[in-house]
Scaffold this motif. Structure first.
Motif, mmCIF file in Angstrom:
data_model
loop_
_atom_site.group_PDB
_atom_site.id
_atom_site.type_symbol
_atom_site.label_atom_id
_atom_site.label_comp_id
_atom_site.label_asym_id
_atom_site.label_seq_id
_atom_site.Cartn_x
_atom_site.Cartn_y
_atom_site.Cartn_z
ATOM 1 N N ASN A 178 10.364 -25.970 -22.776
ATOM 2 C CA ASN A 178 10.668 -27.163 -23.859
ATOM 3 C C ASN A 178 11.305 -26.343 -24.876
ATOM 4 O OD1 ASN A 178 8.610 -28.004 -26.604
ATOM 5 N ND2 ASN A 178 9.815 -29.463 -25.335
ATOM 6 N N LYS A 179 10.999 -25.033 -25.493
ATOM 7 C CA LYS A 179 11.793 -24.528 -26.340
ATOM 8 C C LYS A 179 12.870 -23.474 -26.102
ATOM 9 C CE LYS A 179 7.759 -23.218 -28.384
ATOM 10 N NZ LYS A 179 7.003 -23.681 -27.787
ATOM 11 N N GLY A 180 13.671 -24.169 -25.254
ATOM 12 C CA GLY A 180 14.864 -23.340 -24.718
ATOM 13 C C GLY A 180 15.032 -22.467 -23.570
ATOM 14 N N GLN A 181 15.840 -21.827 -23.245
ATOM 15 C CA GLN A 181 15.824 -21.045 -21.964
ATOM 16 C C GLN A 181 16.021 -19.571 -22.443
ATOM 17 O OE1 GLN A 181 18.820 -19.366 -21.080
ATOM 18 N NE2 GLN A 181 20.230 -20.263 -22.093
ATOM 19 N N SER A 182 15.513 -18.741 -21.439
ATOM 20 C CA SER A 182 15.375 -17.395 -21.632
ATOM 21 C C SER A 182 16.207 -16.567 -20.881
ATOM 22 C CB SER A 182 14.141 -17.012 -22.041
ATOM 23 O OG SER A 182 13.317 -17.555 -23.409
ATOM 24 N N GLU A 183 17.358 -17.362 -20.134
ATOM 25 C CA GLU A 183 17.883 -16.633 -19.106
ATOM 26 C C GLU A 183 19.070 -15.408 -19.856
ATOM 27 O OE1 GLU A 183 21.072 -17.218 -15.461
ATOM 28 O OE2 GLU A 183 20.833 -18.802 -16.957
ATOM 29 N N THR A 184 20.028 -16.426 -20.544
ATOM 30 C CA THR A 184 20.959 -15.610 -21.206
ATOM 31 C C THR A 184 21.677 -16.674 -22.230
ATOM 32 O OG1 THR A 184 22.885 -14.106 -21.014
ATOM 33 C CG2 THR A 184 22.885 -16.099 -19.450
ATOM 34 N N ILE A 185 22.467 -15.732 -23.112
ATOM 35 C CA ILE A 185 23.188 -16.838 -23.868
ATOM 36 C C ILE A 185 24.596 -16.270 -23.845
ATOM 37 C CG2 ILE A 185 21.433 -17.490 -25.279
ATOM 38 C CD1 ILE A 185 22.054 -15.470 -27.295
ATOM 39 N N PRO A 186 25.788 -17.171 -24.431
ATOM 40 C CA PRO A 186 26.931 -16.424 -24.655
ATOM 41 C C PRO A 186 27.350 -15.192 -25.177
ATOM 42 C CG PRO A 186 27.091 -18.947 -24.913
ATOM 43 C CD PRO A 186 25.589 -18.476 -25.046
ATOM 44 N N ALA A 187 26.466 -14.791 -26.214
ATOM 45 C CA ALA A 187 26.676 -13.512 -27.054
ATOM 46 C C ALA A 187 26.395 -12.547 -25.948
ATOM 47 C CB ALA A 187 25.722 -13.585 -28.006
ATOM 48 N N ALA A 219 26.223 -20.101 -19.644
ATOM 49 C CA ALA A 219 25.275 -19.653 -20.549
ATOM 50 C C ALA A 219 24.734 -20.587 -21.694
ATOM 51 C CB ALA A 219 26.000 -18.275 -20.898
ATOM 52 N N ASP A 220 25.558 -21.382 -22.106
ATOM 53 C CA ASP A 220 25.401 -22.280 -23.200
ATOM 54 C C ASP A 220 24.487 -23.424 -22.848
ATOM 55 O OD1 ASP A 220 25.456 -23.087 -25.678
ATOM 56 O OD2 ASP A 220 27.470 -23.960 -25.765
ATOM 57 N N PHE A 221 23.322 -23.313 -22.161
ATOM 58 C CA PHE A 221 22.505 -24.171 -21.790
ATOM 59 C C PHE A 221 21.066 -24.225 -22.859
ATOM 60 C CE2 PHE A 221 19.021 -25.420 -18.805
ATOM 61 C CZ PHE A 221 19.235 -26.771 -18.703
#
Length: 612
Positions: free
Chosen positions: A279-288, A296-298
């Protein structure tokens, strides 16, 4: 207010919960995928009750998950599709106490502690118009405060935990629905999220070890080690690493020491899984961290949970952790971050919903969808603060477990061997096997799964020692769409590896819908398209595929380097819940979040270790 409806397909057959002939428990030798939620809060959680006004108790939460109609605040609600399993994971810190403080004449209501809580709450509203600052003050004082609580508080917490265990056991139906005994350990040092969900295998559990006992996860592991000696089997699952400020998968221990062999062994034993999305976001990866990953911007939530302070990216995401683990394994001989993958909701209403159209907006303990007034408040909440910005939350995610039967023993064994996957809420179904001699046509064979188990290892496994003549590992992937959701865009295999003490990653598109091809210059696959009508919220499955499958061999394999591979499956674009909420209430579409998204699934990795 609209009811949460049970789909026709789900009413006819509950996936993975069928009984065998004669009323026995159905057993699947090649295993079946069971879907559930390992992280849900009810009115027994301090924040759910005080901030959101949640009234659903653990028993009602389990019944709702099973597909039964539940009465909440005078409304009857029912889950769109029943789950196969659920773990209610109420915060162990002062569990059930705030709820009890509102009962006139109760011991806690008459105590100085209870009277103080009631007085401090007078100016605090709940639900969609919550006073965030006031809540944080209450949270600090009554939830994360002094561990030396009055005896009345301890007695209430003990009784509430006994009722939690009883609710799980009462709702557990072997072969049809699994209710895990569970709770959440809620460490939050300096606002950094280090929370873990503790999942028990059996029907009994000791009183929880909470962050009031210690905020150090190593102390939680000590406790888990001890209770195993007393006959209780349990594991811990980290969640919301994205909000951990780099501490969840750090290079150092909680106390700042470099990770050593003993620490690595204890973490690997007690934490075989990690939550990749919720619910409070994904922890796979981010663009940074993954600038070359176009997906990655999901559902990015890149601040701490209780403030707008940015969370340090390194050490806060699972993909980064997987490659860090390989670097540490090269140095220590043991991988402390050898995580299988799960997803969850972490919803605090007691109602685990995973469909985008059923999600009412973060921070509400009310059933169904919000009124137009409430929807307006949600859609206008994008102010950057974590709790107040309800647009940043999303619908509940799901864990898939490949297991022989829908029972506590079988599902828990699946968790332990990491034969698990996560989805962002849809019932995507996918298999992932690795081996050294998998036939290139394997997934076209009628009994391919049986053959894959015989010749390879499933998600969560380790490739056997490389045969001398093998050029590289091959991976069999099969994915099927959710019958009640969108078609599939593509299947990707994401590889991370260690090279010279450095972390490496690369994404491979291995199967996709339509007649697209990979651009030889950009190495990217053309986008699948988008059929979403932003005026109505409708989409159609005229693009995409219902099934994708292939056998892929790593073309860049180097036997000298430790590596891990996992699958990511993407659906075609569909409308985000916030878009649907705006359209349903004839409100402007929100500008601060995506209007459409590609829902997805992630598998547990398969690991490769060079022969010594």
């Amino acid at each position: 207010m609209r009811k949460i409806l049970l789909s026709t397909a789900a009413a006819l057959a509950v996936s993975g919960a069928a009984m065998g002939q004669g009323g026995g428990i159905a057993v699947h030798p090649e295993r079946e995928a069971y879907y559930g939620d390992l992280h849900l809060h009810t009115s027994y959680s301090f924040d759910a009750y005080v901030l959101l006004g949640t009234k659903v108790d653990p028993d009602a939460a389990y019944r709702f998950a099973k597909g039964e109609p539940v009465d909440v605040l005078g409304q009857q609600v029912r889950r769109r599709e029943p789950l196969d399993f659920l773990a209610v994971t109420d915060h162990s810190e002062n569990i059930g106490v705030a709820r009890e403080a509102d009962i006139p004449g109760s011991a806690i209501a008459q105590s100085a502690w209870g009277r103080g809580l009631q007085a401090d709450r007078k100016s605090l509203s709940t639900g969609f118009t919550s006073d965030r600052k006031g809540f944080l003050e209450l949270l600090t004082k009554y939830f994360l405060g002094d561990k030396d609580q009055p005896q009345a508080v301890k007695d209430v917490a003990k009784s509430a935990w006994e009722r939690e265990v009883s609710a799980a056991n009462h709702n557990n139906q072997p072969g049809k629905f699994t209710a895990f005994v569970a709770y959440e350990w809620s460490s939050l040092p300096n606002g950094a999220n280090l929370h873990r969900n503790v999942i028990f295998k059996g029907d009994k559990a000791p009183s929880p070890f909470s962050s009031l006992d210690s905020q150090n996860p190593e102390k939680l592991w000590d406790w888990l080690d001890q209770i195993r000696k007393d006959g209780y089997e349990a594991l811990a699952i980290p969640h919301n690493a994205n909000a951990s400020n780099g501490l969840m998968y750090d290079w150092n221990t909680y106390e700042g020491r470099p990770i050593d062999l003993a620490w690595a062994l204890r973490r690997a034993e007690n934490e075989p899984l990690s939550e990749i999305s919720q619910n409070k976001g994904q922890s796979e990866t981010i663009p940074a961290l993954s600038p070359n990953d176009e997906f990655a911007d999901f559902e990015v939530w890149d601040t701490l949970l209780v403030s707008a302070q940015k969370s340090k990216p390194g050490g806060s995401y699972v993909r980064d952790a997987l490659s860090r683990g390989l670097v540490l394994q090269k140095a220590l001989g043991v991988n402390p971050y050898k995580y299988g993958i799960v997803g969850a909701s972490d919803i605090h209403s007691g109602l685990s919903v995973s469909a985008q159209q059923d999600y009412p907006g973060y921070a509400s303990g009310k059933p169904g969808v919000p009124t137009k007034e409430e929807a307006t408040a949600v859609l206008n909440s994008a102010n950057g603060a974590s709790i107040a910005n309800r647009l940043r939350g999303t619908s509940g995610n799901l864990t898939g477990i490949w297991a022989e039967s829908n029972t506590r023993d079988s599902l828990y064994a699946g968790l332990r061997r990491k034969e698990t996957f996560a989805t962002s809420g849809t019932r995507l179904k996918f298999r992932f096997f690795g081996g050294w001699n998998l036939d290139s046509k394997l997934v076209s064979h009628g009994d391919w799964v049986k053959e894959a188990y015989a010749k390879g290892v499933p998600m969560g496994g380790d490739l056997p020692v490389k045969p001398g003549a093998a050029k590289g590992p091959s991976f069999a992937v099969w994915a099927a769409k959710d019958p009640n959701s969108a078609n599939l865009d593509r299947v990707q295999i994401i590889k991370v590896w260690e090279e010279g003490g450095q972390q490496k990653e690369k994404i491979f598109d291995v199967a996709w819908s339509g007649n697209r091809s990979i651009d030889p210059k950009t190495r990217k696959l053309r986008a699948v398209g988008n059929t979403v009508d932003l005026k109505t919220g409708a989409y159609d499955n005229s693009i995409g595929a219902t099934e994708l499958k292939t056998v892929w061999r790593d073309p860049e394999f180097d036997p000298k380097h430790l590596a891990a591979y996992y699958v990511r499956v993407l659906e075609i674009p569909t409308p985000r819940w916030s878009t649907l909420l705006a359209i349903a209430n004839q409100l402007p579409l929100p500008k601060s979040v995506a209007l459409t998204e590609q829902q997805r699934g992630w598998s547990s990795p398969i690991w490769y270790t060079p022969k010594k």
